[in-house]
Structure formats: structure tokens, C-alpha cells
Design a protein around this motif. Sequence first.
Motif, short mmCIF file in Angstrom:
data_model
loop_
_atom_site.label_atom_id
_atom_site.label_comp_id
_atom_site.label_asym_id
_atom_site.label_seq_id
_atom_site.Cartn_x
_atom_site.Cartn_y
_atom_site.Cartn_z
N LEU A 178 0.82 -1.22 0.00
CA LEU A 178 0.00 0.00 0.00
C LEU A 178 0.85 1.26 0.00
CD1 LEU A 178 -2.79 -0.95 2.56
CD2 LEU A 178 -3.17 -0.30 0.19
N ARG A 198 -5.54 4.89 -4.26
CA ARG A 198 -4.98 4.46 -2.97
C ARG A 198 -6.02 4.46 -1.86
NH1 ARG A 198 0.06 7.50 -1.00
NH2 ARG A 198 -0.75 9.13 -2.34
N LEU A 199 -6.85 5.52 -1.85
CA LEU A 199 -7.84 5.62 -0.79
C LEU A 199 -8.80 4.42 -0.85
CD1 LEU A 199 -9.07 7.30 1.54
CD2 LEU A 199 -10.66 8.21 -0.15
N LEU A 203 -8.23 1.47 -1.99
CA LEU A 203 -7.57 0.26 -1.52
C LEU A 203 -7.51 0.23 0.01
CD1 LEU A 203 -4.69 -0.03 -4.10
CD2 LEU A 203 -6.37 -1.79 -3.59
N ARG A 204 -7.21 1.39 0.60
CA ARG A 204 -7.14 1.45 2.07
C ARG A 204 -8.51 1.17 2.69
NH1 ARG A 204 -3.32 6.80 2.66
NH2 ARG A 204 -1.51 5.85 1.66
N LEU A 205 -9.54 1.78 2.08
CA LEU A 205 -10.89 1.50 2.57
C LEU A 205 -11.20 0.02 2.43
CD1 LEU A 205 -12.91 4.51 1.10
CD2 LEU A 205 -12.35 4.09 3.49
N GLY A 206 -10.77 -0.55 1.32
CA GLY A 206 -11.04 -1.96 1.05
C GLY A 206 -10.44 -2.88 2.09
N VAL A 207 -9.19 -2.63 2.47
CA VAL A 207 -8.58 -3.54 3.44
C VAL A 207 -9.14 -3.31 4.85
CG1 VAL A 207 -6.46 -3.86 2.12
CG2 VAL A 207 -6.53 -2.13 3.92
N LEU A 208 -9.76 -2.14 5.07
CA LEU A 208 -10.37 -1.88 6.39
C LEU A 208 -11.79 -2.43 6.50
CD1 LEU A 208 -9.61 1.63 7.86
CD2 LEU A 208 -8.99 -0.60 8.75
N LEU A 243 -2.39 -6.64 -4.06
CA LEU A 243 -3.42 -5.75 -3.52
C LEU A 243 -4.81 -6.13 -4.01
CD1 LEU A 243 -1.54 -2.36 -3.56
CD2 LEU A 243 -2.32 -3.63 -1.57
N LEU A 266 -7.89 -7.26 -1.67
CA LEU A 266 -9.19 -6.60 -1.75
C LEU A 266 -10.31 -7.63 -1.92
CD1 LEU A 266 -9.62 -3.59 -1.60
CD2 LEU A 266 -9.87 -3.54 -4.08
N SER A 294 -10.86 -9.44 1.31
CA SER A 294 -11.57 -8.61 2.28
C SER A 294 -13.05 -8.54 1.97
CB SER A 294 -11.03 -7.18 2.27
OG SER A 294 -9.74 -7.14 2.74
N PHE A 303 -19.43 3.84 7.44
CA PHE A 303 -18.14 3.67 6.78
C PHE A 303 -18.12 4.31 5.40
CE2 PHE A 303 -14.84 0.83 4.79
CZ PHE A 303 -13.80 1.27 5.58
N VAL A 341 -10.01 6.28 8.03
CA VAL A 341 -8.66 5.88 7.64
C VAL A 341 -7.65 6.94 8.09
CG1 VAL A 341 -7.13 5.37 5.71
CG2 VAL A 341 -9.47 4.55 5.68
#
Lengths: 316, 278
Positions: A113, A120-121, A123-128, B16, B20, B23, B260, B268
Motif C-alpha cells: 500500500l 490508494r484511498l 484500496l485502504r478503505l477496502g482492506v479496512l 493488492l 481486496l 476482504s 463507513f 482511515v
Amino acid sequence: MTLQLAPPRQGPPSQAPPPGRWGRFDLKGVPYLLVSPYYVLFAIFGVFPLAYTLWLSLHDWELAGDKTFTGLDNYVKLVTDASFWNAVINTLGMFALATVPQLVLALMLANALNKRLKGRLLLRLGVLLPLVTSVVAVAVIFSQLYSRDYGLFNWILSWFGVEPIVWQNEKWSSWLAISTMVDWRWTGYNAIILLAAMQTIPRDLYEAAALDGASARRQFWQITVPMLRPTLVFVVFISTIGGMTLFAEPVMFEGNPMMTGGTTGQYQTVAMFIVKEAFRDFDMGYAAAAAWLLFVLILVGTMINYGFTRRIRGAR
Amino acid sequence: MRNKPWDATLLTKITLVFALIMSAFPIYYMFIMATRTNEDAVETPPPLLPGGHLGENVERLLATEDANFVTGLVNSAIVATTVTVSVVLISTLAGFAFAKLRFPGSKLLLGLILVTMMVPLQQMGVVPLYELMVTLGWTGRLQSVILPFLVNGFGVFMMTQYTSQAVPDELVEAARVDGATTMGIYRRIVVPALRPGMAVLALLVFMQTWNEFMWPLIVLTPDNPVVQTSIAALNSAHGTDYVMLFTGTAASVLPLFVVFVLFGRQIVGGLMEGAVKA
């Protein structure tokens, strides 16, 4: 950051601090008033239960009965109780099985990441995303995925000629199933925390290493990982507490909240043991003693992990 | 100092995308199952596209007596909202005092909070807390699951960090010279400056409280559950009725997803900021 200031006052500014008794109290007393709600509530719902648990653990007490002082009897009984040790081993086993791959995956994910990427955002949301589902939801979904006859995992295994596994039945399989639930929910969260720390590592360290001819892999192990040490300590610390208090996943995996963790207790955790002793067998003093031993377990676990993460250096 | 990330290789991109999918898939699967029938649920391979039975599943869920699902949802909303408001208020007050006011013992008091964050209070204090609730006659009532969560050491710690960054000392001093009282400074300077941090804390606390399972399972009764314990009741009574279980689970995470989707960027950002400062 924009601040909304109070409108300018009319007339001459008054002296500071405001005169009189009230002014002195405002400076000296009000700070204590501001912090006191936390301590008052914490004393009632935190300190009192802790101290009372310790006192209870020295008693033989069944709910609605008399409390008899028995000294350390509960503790003596506990350390010779095979079912308690079974719960301890299960807890430690699932903790290890969940945490080690989780940290490795989170590190890899954070590293990925940290590259320059489109979206990028997203992807970050996705892993969270897994963090946003509840623990109970995770347990429900995965229990179905792990079911014997029509679960997705057994279906995939059948491609390789593996006979359907009854995941709940054996220690290894139930531990594995529960550990994957923990990993699925927390890996992305840990990756985000590690990513934040990675972004504070000065770029010139990598440039200097690249000039010296260090490969990307070497840079990762000799710069990134050692520089992440404080954050790794934090992440391991959080995972230790979470792992030692594991409860919802095994309870939901069992289906009926009997707190036994399977027919032979193959996945009963210490938290389940405490709830079972207290609220199914009504042995409150015994449960209280187990709660204090859980605390000792967490302390020891934290110290071991701390010692382990301390050894992360730029070692070759 | 922020360093510029360098370009991703194909392998990184594949990693990645894979992460995804991993997840998202179980969540996707949950929503799919909520629209299917139990006959679909036992098919191999399992169905991967939505069906048309959502309405009837929801009706069946609402009609299930031992789950009290609607009561659970409403109760969870009440509990999570109350706890969130309390934690945010108490944490910002204490955080302001620790970050911007000088008073004897402040270091020690803050240190105490950090120490208590390491104790798993919920598991350790469960027996006395239960006895306390029995004595007060509050078992089975909502206050029993609200009161123990009204304060949160993490919240105070986070707000102390945030306040020391977001509120300039000069501003507080200037307001003092202007004759503002401590509470006046809190209202007019601190709260406006803390808004983004308060939002992140509120979201985290709301999610955490919504997810609470062990203590509600012990202290509440099946006729007055929170949403997580209603699902547990569904699970034990209707273990093989997968679609209903999935419908309930989907409904229980829906509010969190709405939050969310609306505030994901802030969550985030807040997590990352908090992590660096910790």
C-alpha cells in the motif's frame, strides 16, 4: 486548520486571571473537575470490580449463597484443573496461530500500500472493510463457510481430493478456523497502522541504501522493519490483549452458547472458561481466580512479545 | 516529513487486488445469502449472485419470536449513541485539561489512564459487575450495558494527543488575557478546533459499542437483547436456517457500513494519524 474565534469583546480587556475567589478556583480547581468524570466512573466500573474480583477469588461462593473465606484454595484448585489448562493452551495456540501470519501479511500489505498507486484511498478503505463488520457477523459468515457438507472451504478442498473436514471436531481444525476469523478481521487494520508508520521513515535512508547497492528485499528487512519497531510493539501488544480475551468467535462457532468450546473443549478459551464457571456452574469465586490468572497470562504474554520485538534490529 | 512512495510493480498490484477480493468476498457472500433460500444455501458450489428472496427473509426474521430482532436493533442504537456521546464529551474535557491546563498531578493522572488501558477490564471484572447489576436490580435493562462503557481510556489518551496538536497554546493564553473562563475556552476555542478528532473518536466508539458481545450476552435477557445477542439467539435456535441468520447478520452490519461509506476517508485518516502519534 481553521479556528472559530470568539467575537472581539467590547470595552477594555479584563485582567488575567479573573479577580476574586471564583477566578482562583477557575484556574486551580476546574482542571480537576474536567478530568474527574473519567476517574469517578472508572473507579466504579473499573477499579471496584478488579479489587472485588481479587477478594472474591479468595472465597468459595456460589451465587445467592454464603461467601466462605478459603484463602488460596481456588488458585490451588485451578492450577491442578486440567480443563483450565486446556483452555489456556487453546487460547495460546489460537493466539499464536492467528498472530504470526497476521503480522507477516499486514507487513506485506502495508508495504504494498506504500507504493505509488492509483486509487490508494479505495484500496485502504477496502482492506479496512472487515474491521467494520462485527465480530459476531464474522463468526456467522465463517462458520457457514466452514460447514461440513456445503461449506465453501470443503468444496475447494474437494478439488484436491480431500475428504470433507468437520472443522469443529478436532483441535487443529477448530483452531485454524477460529484463527482465520481473527486474521480476516484484523489484518487490514494492522496494515493501515503499519502503513502510517512506514510513511514517516525518511526517504534518504532508502536512497543511501540504494546507492550502496542494497536490494529492495534487503532494504525492507534492514530499514523498514527496524524503523517500524515501536509500531510493531504497539500492534503486537493490541493483538496480545485481543488474543488472550478471545470469546465471540469460538462462542458463535459453537452455535449453542454452552461455553464448553466443543464436546471435549477443543476450542474453549480462557474467557469462555470464566463465563462458564461463573454463569453456568455459578462458581463465582473460582471464576474470579481464573480471571486473575488470565491477567497474569496477559502480562507474561506481553512481556514475552515485548522481549521478542525488542530483538528486531538491523540484524543481518 | 512525508516521503514520496515509489511506483508499484505488477506483483504488488496483484497482491493488492487479491487482498481486496479476500476482504470483500465474505461480506459480499453474506449479502448474497440474505437474498437466497435455504435450498440455495446448501448447494455446491454456493450461489454467488443475488436471488430474489430478500423480502421474504426479512419478514421471516422479524416474525422470529426468540430473536426479538427489532428490539435488538433499537437497543443497540440507544446504547451505542449514549456511550458515544458520553465518551466523546468526557474524553474532550479531560483531554483539554491534560493538554492545555497546568495542574499538580496531571502527569501522574494521565499515566494512570495509560496503565489501565492494559487491563482487560471486561473479562476480569465480569463477576463483580454482574453482582453489582443484580444488587441494583439492573440486570436485563439497558443501563447495565451502558454504564460500564461510559468512559474509555483510549478516548482520553487520543483526545489529549489531538488537543495538544490542534489547539495552539497562544490562543488559550490570549483568551485568558481576555478574561475567558476555563469552560469558556473549552466551548469557544477547544471544541471547534477538535471537531475532526471528535468525529473519528465518535465513529470508533460507536463501532466498538455496536460490536460489544460478551457483557450483553451475560447481563441481558433474550426478551430485551442488543443486536449482537439477538444474532446469537438466532444462531442457537435456528442453526440450520442459514438465510435467516445471514439476513440478521447483514442487517446488523448495515448501519456500520453506512457510517463507513459516509466517513471512511476520515476513519482511515484518523487511524493513521493516531497510529503515528501513539
